[in-house]
Design a protein around this motif. Structure first.
Motif, short mmCIF file in Angstrom:
data_model
loop_
_atom_site.label_atom_id
_atom_site.label_comp_id
_atom_site.label_asym_id
_atom_site.label_seq_id
_atom_site.Cartn_x
_atom_site.Cartn_y
_atom_site.Cartn_z
N VAL A 281 0.85 -1.20 0.00
CA VAL A 281 0.00 0.00 0.00
C VAL A 281 0.88 1.24 0.00
N TYR B 62 2.26 1.80 -3.31
CA TYR B 62 1.24 2.36 -4.21
C TYR B 62 1.06 3.85 -3.97
N GLU C 164 -7.44 -3.23 -3.61
CA GLU C 164 -6.92 -2.15 -4.44
C GLU C 164 -7.94 -1.02 -4.56
N ILE D 78 -8.18 1.62 -1.64
CA ILE D 78 -6.87 2.14 -1.28
C ILE D 78 -6.93 3.57 -0.74
N LEU E 123 -9.33 0.13 4.53
CA LEU E 123 -8.23 -0.69 4.04
C LEU E 123 -7.61 -1.50 5.16
#
Lengths: 284, 634
Positions: free
Chosen positions: A138, A141, B439, B442, B448
């Motif tokens: 995460v 990302y 995803e 996110i 999350l």
């Protein structure tokens, strides 16, 4: 830039990675020996071991464990292939989880108390480190705006600068995954484990060799992820991996094995806390 | 009349008709073919409807005028049941529904004639397929199961004919629920499913069954009241009394009320107790409630309303509530050794995940919600059917008692293992859905984090369970267990369903679900990042996963035959293994005494015990629901 056929990259990864992994393991054994005041085996000893194991008679407790050994190796290889192809890193984690679960189920498929305890502890290990690994992806990302491994360089800045707290959390994960003290309760490289060889106890001969080879891939994978923290410059990345390597082995040799409840508590507080804190400021 | 009018009617009223026929049919000789025929008709009807394409259907105004009467009848039934079981709560909730119903009759209905009563679009087609195909397979399975249950079940239970009336009729009511667009019609089907589940859960008429049925009734009646109130508020605001009207209108209070109704039906925290209690019912009922019907009604509604929830605070709170349920229910499942309870908590958790995906307001999450709904239905139905077979055979639901199941019933065990693996590992659909969900959320850190913790816990309870049932000593061959054909066939078809769905998951996403999500979110404002994620998932290449799996299968097929008895050794026990021991867990210890080593799984009760987690999770979930209503006024 030269474009290489992805199939060739994948094949190259499948063939070359285990050698690198084996050499890392060989270095590990040498370094550990030196720390313990021994000379240690030759660098290629892990490869010699596996070659010998492969030539041995196949001995099993049941057929089911063979199925899981093969699944374990296959999905470990798949992890490396997906990473080499620059695929989605969350998916890589899930494939890695598949591989680990195959190992766990292999250990649980036999009627052996030691192997079963090892498997149960391995499940607890997964429970402790899996959230941290996902949080790490995460974090990546949030910096790169993409889960793809091929976009790792997009931000142009080393990940370590943005993920300084996630890095020590990842080091803890690495210690668990490499079966090092204080977290080596599912199985251990050293012959002083109270549940004998734990999860791998009932594997022998070529099937143990399969597990060893899978562990080479896994070792490479972990150090590769460590280098990704400074992917902008390969020498610095390698240096980081080397520091991790040394740190993990040092830790292995100076601390005693602890218990899994302690690990779960520690990883869910310290490990997860570090990771979550780091993620938190990336969001704000 | 044209075909497209007949099909929805067939799917809604056909099961009722078949249910009555099965009930009246004397003996299994007539019941069995009727049940199979109804399954075939339902499956054919659902497939034909899917091939038909989308259309809307309005119903004659005179019939629509009769709807309040039907509603009144159902409410009367609820109040009557309340008197019969002497529960003031049910009577009170029934009275509340009556009051809401009467109030809405007082209002003028301006928009009523203009709405289409039934809407057949892609989402409802998918739901109809799930209900009709999986639901029908479960009714077929019930043939074999109920034959045994009739012989061994409690004496005071209701007749099997009545059981099948409600079981098959349930499917019709569910079909009606997912097809209706008119809110009044929706509420009628909603209450009808509540009544069906009440009758089915209480089938055995034991004290436990009675209590569980009562709990299911009052919780779902509460949800029904919320749904009716939403419809009333919609009408009072001058808005249209239809689902698509609500989505387009964007009034938040009715949406929040429908979310509340969905939470009750989908057994979200703090309403989970009714679904946990429902496991006292015969297993086909659990299979039906957990997979294709009932609980799916709740998540269906939230998916349906998802574009309307928009990027509002309400949507965010709903997403957090779902994620909270996902994490906590997964944690509670870890501490359970009762197999049916593990399955129940896993259902609750996955429904939470679906709700989160539906409410998070990105096209990718919307697609994930639909994918998860489909895959969860198939896998969970399969698992419940396996669980029923196992329970009838070993007489226990305890996971610890399932040791050595591989020897006793190899086929069921292998099917169960595949079912469990399909709930948690790649390349199976559930994992693909979970991956997309992670995803997609996110940009919402709290959601999350809850999803990450929940996913990690999911792996724990499934792998413990698989490890327990597959443990086996070496046997050169296995004797296939004796299972009634109907039960075997239903499981076989569902298993192939799991496999086919897995292999086709990516094309299914690219061709159907993806475009659906794009269509649902066209013209709706979403963060540009979420479109990027959609593209990145779209470019996912799945073939290496299948190639690797295929390769392993090939290698194993070639090598495993070569392993025979001469290669087999007893496991190491740190002592001499006892010759001829029943299990190889027995070894020779001090003074030649036989010693047996017994390994229980970890259940982490101090950490994840059901009682103390529930004690604080329920109030938190309750608070979240208050917050859900609170943010509307802000």
């Amino acid at each position: 830039m030269i474009t290489v056929d992805p199939v060739i990259i994948a094949l190259l990864a499948i063939v070359a990675v285990p050698f690198v992994g084996a050499i890392i393991m060989g270095l590990d054994r040498r370094l550990t020996a030196r720390m313990q005041g021994r000379v240690g085996p030759p660098l290629l000893q892990p490869i010699y071991d596996v070659l010998k194991l492969l030539r041995k008679e196949p001995i099993v407790v049941n057929r089911v464990q063979v199925v899981y050994a093969c699944l374990h190796l296959a999905f470990m290889i798949l992890c490396v292939v997906l990473l080499a192809l620059g695929q989605d890193m969350l998916m890589v984690l899930f494939v890695l989880a598949f591989s680990t679960i195959a190992l766990i189920l292999g250990g649980m498929s036999v009627r052996s108390p030691y192997s079963r305890i090892g498997s149960q502890r391995e499940i607890m290990q997964m429970l402790s480190y899996e959230p941290i690994l996902i949080l790490m992806m995460v974090g990546i990302y949030l910096i790169n705006g993409s889960f793809m491994a091929r976009d790792i360089l997009v931000s142009g800045k080393p990940l370590l600068l943005s993920l300084p707290l996630l890095f020590p959390a990842f080091l803890l994960v690495m210690t668990i995954k490499l079966q090092k003290s204080p977290f080596d309760f599912a199985t251990s490289h050293h012959g002083h484990q109270e549940i004998v060889k734990g999860i791998t106890l009932e594997y022998s001969g070529p099937f143990l060799a399969i597990l060893e080879i899978a562990h080479w891939y896994e070792t490479f994978l972990l150090f590769f992820i460590a280098t990704m923290f400074w992917a902008t410059s390969i020498p610095v990345g390698l240096l980081i991996a080397a520091v991790c390597f040394f740190g993990v082995i040092l830790l292995d040799n100076i601390v005693a094995r602890l218990t899994w409840p302690w690990m779960l508590r520690f990883m869910w507080t310290a490990g997860l806390g570090l990771a979550a804190t780091n993620i938190l400021w990336l969001y704000i | 009349m044209q075909m497209y009018i007949i099909l929805p009617l067939l799917l809604i009223f056909g099961p009722l008709l078949f249910g009555v026929l099965v009930m009246l049919a004397p003996g299994w000789r007539f019941k069995t073919p009727l049940i199979v025929l109804s399954a075939l008709v339902m499956i054919a009807g659902a497939v034909l409807l899917a091939l038909q394409g989308s259309f809307a259907l309005s119903i004659d105004a005179r019939i629509m005028k009769a709807l309040p009467l039907i509603e009144l009848l159902i409410i009367a039934a609820i109040i009557y049941i309340g008197f019969r079981i002497k529960k003031w709560l049910v009577i009170g909730l029934g009275a509340l529904q009556l009051a809401i119903g009467l109030a809405s009759e007082m209002l003028p209905h301006a928009a009523h004639e203009h709405v289409s009563a039934l809407n057949v679009d892609l989402l409802s087609m998918i739901m109809v397929l799930i209900i009709s195909v999986i639901g029908s397979l479960i009714t077929v399975y019930a043939i074999g199961y109920m034959k045994k249950h009739e012989a061994h079940g409690p004496e005071q239970m209701r007749s099997t004919g009545l059981f099948f009336l409600f079981l098959i009729g349930f499917l019709g009511m569910m079909n009606g629920l997912v097809l209706s667009n008119d809110l009044k019609l929706l509420a009628i089907f909603w209450e009808a499913t509540t009544l069906c589940s009440f009758m089915l859960i209480g089938h055995d008429r034991t004290t436990a069954a009675g209590e569980s049925a009562y709990r299911a009734l009052w919780i779902n009646t509460l949800g029904g009241a919320a749904l009716m109130l939403a419809s009333l508020l919609g009408a009072a605001g001058g808005g249209p009394e239809s689902l698509d009207g609500l989505v387009a209108g964007g009034a938040l209070l009715p949406l929040a009320l429908i979310c509340l109704a969905a939470f009750t039906k989908s057994a979200q925290l703090p309403f989970q107790s009714w679904l946990l209690g429902a496991m006292v019912a015969p297993t086909p009922v659990s299979a039906l409630l957990h997979s294709s019907t009932m609980v799916k009604a709740g998540v269906y509604l939230i998916i349906r309303l998802a574009p309307g929830l928009g990027d509002t605070r309400l949507g965010q709170v709903v997403a957090i509530t779902g994620a909270f349920t996902f994490a906590l229910a997964s944690a509670m499942a870890v501490s359970q050794s009762n197999g049916k309870k593990v399955l129940a908590y896993s259902t609750i958790a996955n429904l939470g995940l679906i709700i989160t995906c539906a409410a998070i307001h990105t096209p990718l999450a919307y697609a994930a919600a639909i994918l998860l709904t489909c895959f969860h239905a198939i896998s969970k139905a399969l698992l419940f059917l396996c669980m029923g077979t196992i329970e009838q055979s070993i007489g226990s639901r305890d996971i610890e008692a399932m040791e050595g199941l591989m020897r006793k019933m190899p086929v069921t065990t292998v099917i169960a293992i595949i079912g469990m693996v399909s709930m948690m590992l790649p390349p199976f659909g559930m994992l693909i859905g979970k991956w997309m969900a992670l995803e997609a959320v996110i940009m919402s850190p709290l959601v999350l984090f809850l999803l990450i913790m929940g996913s990690a816990l999911t792996v724990v309870f499934w792998s413990k369970w698989i490890g327990r049932i597959q443990t086996v000593a070496y046997h050169p061959s296995y004797k296939v267990e004796d299972v009634p054909f109907s039960m075997f066939a239903a499981k076989g078809i569902l298993l192939s369903g799991v496999v086919v769905a897995t292999v086709t998951v990516v094309p299914f996403f690219k061709r159907i679900i993806g475009p659906m999500a794009v269509a649902a979110f066209s013209g709706v404002e979403v963060a540009p990042r979420s479109w990027d994620l959609m593209k990145s998932v779209d470019s996912f290449i799945e073939w290496p996963l299948f190639a690797m799996l295929g390769f392993v299968v090939l290698v194993l097929l070639l090598t495993i035959k070569g392993i025979n008895k001469s290669h087999v050794r007893e496991p190491f026990l740190c002592g001499e293994n006892l010759e001829g021991a029943r299990t190889t867990f027995e070894f020779r210890s001090l003074m030649d005494k036989g010693e047996s080593a017994r390994i229980r799984s970890y259940y982490l009760n101090p950490l994840f015990g059901e009682a103390h987690l529930t004690a604080w999770a329920n109030p938190v979930a309750m608070a979240l629901i208050f917050v859900m209503f609170g943010v509307i006024g802000k």
